[in-house]
Scaffold this motif. Structure first.
Motif, short mmCIF file in Angstrom:
data_model
loop_
_atom_site.label_atom_id
_atom_site.label_comp_id
_atom_site.label_asym_id
_atom_site.label_seq_id
_atom_site.Cartn_x
_atom_site.Cartn_y
_atom_site.Cartn_z
N LEU A 14 -8.67 -11.66 -14.53
CA LEU A 14 -9.35 -11.51 -15.79
C LEU A 14 -8.42 -11.30 -16.99
CD1 LEU A 14 -11.63 -8.36 -14.35
CD2 LEU A 14 -12.25 -10.71 -15.02
N HIS A 15 -7.26 -10.95 -16.65
CA HIS A 15 -6.35 -10.67 -17.81
C HIS A 15 -5.75 -12.07 -18.29
CE1 HIS A 15 -3.63 -8.52 -20.38
NE2 HIS A 15 -2.36 -9.32 -19.97
N GLY A 18 -9.20 -14.92 -18.32
CA GLY A 18 -10.63 -14.58 -18.93
C GLY A 18 -10.81 -15.77 -19.93
N PHE A 27 -18.52 -9.30 -20.76
CA PHE A 27 -18.20 -10.65 -19.83
C PHE A 27 -18.66 -11.48 -20.77
CE2 PHE A 27 -18.65 -7.53 -16.41
CZ PHE A 27 -17.46 -7.85 -15.35
N LEU A 69 -16.54 -14.84 -13.99
CA LEU A 69 -15.78 -13.46 -14.20
C LEU A 69 -16.79 -12.37 -13.51
CD1 LEU A 69 -14.55 -13.98 -17.86
CD2 LEU A 69 -13.09 -14.13 -15.59
N VAL A 108 -15.72 -10.20 -9.86
CA VAL A 108 -15.74 -8.82 -9.78
C VAL A 108 -16.43 -8.28 -8.50
CG1 VAL A 108 -16.25 -6.74 -10.86
CG2 VAL A 108 -15.26 -8.39 -12.16
#
Lengths: 88, 313
Positions: free
Chosen positions: A31-32, A35, B3, B259, B263
């Motif tokens: 994510l970091h 992303g 997101f 993404l 998660v």
């Protein structure tokens, strides 16, 4: 509760903990660092995005599971495996 | 948490929890869990187009983990899984193309949501009736034979069904070419039946999202006559193929928020391992009976979203 089931669940707990740590670390990394790159890829190059998406999700499953097993072997090298769910 | 790909704001803990629940269900029942994850994502505010593609992506990763575990338990019939790919891929493509067509219309949510509800209610009612009737018949037989002392492990290996006559009839169909499936104890079955069942599963996978295990797993058991534990493992193997292909094709069409999927997958991987670990302790009819409330939950959530027009928090 069945004794065999109890021991299988007991053996399962450390695996879950190691796995949780690895997945959270992996997730934060993705994510970091990836992303915004993934977002631009989605907007500009859909073919590459599709391939990268598939690779990321499969890698998360296989690689982290292998890594978790390797770590578990280091953590409890002499512990016998218990229960049919852990015959890898 | 925002997101950016799908432009929605969702708390990650909701995604992780939903992932964990569908992971346990997937590992235990051999289903992708889209009947829970799909409505939940829709409820969290993800547009329906993204719901389908994103759900498929998270299912691929979760099914890889669960299928590897089932492989270690000897629950995968690779010959059957390989043959089913012939029908699965065209089925997924057909379903995905219908989605593309519906995206151009104003009633995509109503069409997909309505279809989803009808199928889920039917599957739920059927598995409840069949599982209950089989267990009742088993108990009556055990009383007659006085075999109540049978060990649970031995009992779990047996896989009876009051609906077995359908599979026997299907296996007798004279429609060449035929295939043998020794891992599933099937001496002869028409290849066309195998392809037909896999096409149906692939079609629903492409159309409604997920791996369509809620269609494929019962079809493998009731139509082809595959033992429940092998049906679960083989279904997961097939879900990797169909959901993998579906993820790729939906990602090309812009329907995957990877993404969100990543998660969700954090919870799903853990849940899948727990689900698989529990399967050796439960018999086939009990698994099928325990399955029935799950599609109903999905149907209720999606009906709520369609009727109220509001998102679940």
């Amino acid at each position: 509760m069945n004794e065999k089931l109890k021991s299988a669940l007991r053996a399962f707990v450390p695996e879950v903990l190691v796995h949780t740590g690895l997945i959270v670390a992996y997730l934060v990394t993705v994510l970091h660092f990836l992303g915004s790159w993934l977002y631009h890829l989605y907007k500009e190059n859909r073919e590459t995005y599709a391939v990268v998406a598939l690779i990321l999700i499969v890698v998360q499953g296989i690689f982290l599971e292998e890594l978790a097993h390797a770590l578990l072997k280091l953590i409890r090298p002499k512990e016998p495996s218990s229960g049919p769910s852990h015959q890898q | 948490m925002n997101f950016p790909i799908s432009d929605v704001h969702i708390a990650p803990i909701y995604l992780i929890l939903v992932g964990f629940v569908v992971g346990v269900l997937g590992g235990f029942f051999g289903v992708g869990g889209s009947f829970i994850a799909g409505p939940a994502l829709f409820g969290f505010g993800l547009p329906m187009g993204f719901v389908i593609g994103t759900d498929l992506a998270h299912i691929v990763g979760k099914s890889v983990v669960a299928a590897r575990k089932h492989y270690s338990l000897g629950n995968i019939d690779f010959r059957l899984g390989g043959l089913m790919i012939i029908g699965t891929i065209p089925g997924v493509e057909c379903g995905a193309r219908i989605i593309e067509y519906l995206k151009g219309t104003a009633w995509i949510n109503q069409v997909i949501g309505g279809t989803f509800i009808v199928i889920l209610v039917f599957i739920s009612a059927f598995t409840a009736w069949e599982g209950w009737a089989t267990l009742k018949a088993q108990r009556a037989k055990a009383k007659e034979n006085g075999s109540r002392d049978e060990k649970p492990a031995a009992r779990n290996q047996k896989d009876h069904s009051v609906f077995a006559f359908l599979a026997k009839h299907v296996q007798r169909l004279n429609l060449p070419p035929f295939v043998r499936l020794p891992a599933s104890n099937i001496k002869r079955i028409s290849l066309w039946i195998v392809i037909g069942v896999s096409f149906l599963g692939g079609f629903f996978s492409g159309l409604l999202g997920g791996g369509a295990g809620y269609i494929r797993m019962p079809s493998l058991v009731y139509i082809l006559g595959i033992p429940t534990h092998i049906a679960i493992g083989t279904d997961l193997f097939e879900i990797i193929i169909s959901a993998g292909y579906g993820t790729f094709t939906h990602a090309l069409k812009g329907n995957v928020d990877i993404l969100v999927a990543l998660v969700m997958h954090t919870g799903a991987v853990l849940g899948a391992q727990l689900g698989v670990a529990l399967t050796p302790y439960v018999s086939g009819p009990r698994i099928r009976l325990a399955f029935f409330p799950l599609p109903l939950i999905g149907a209720a959530i999606i009906a709520h979203g369609l009727i109220s027009g509001h998102n679940v928090p």
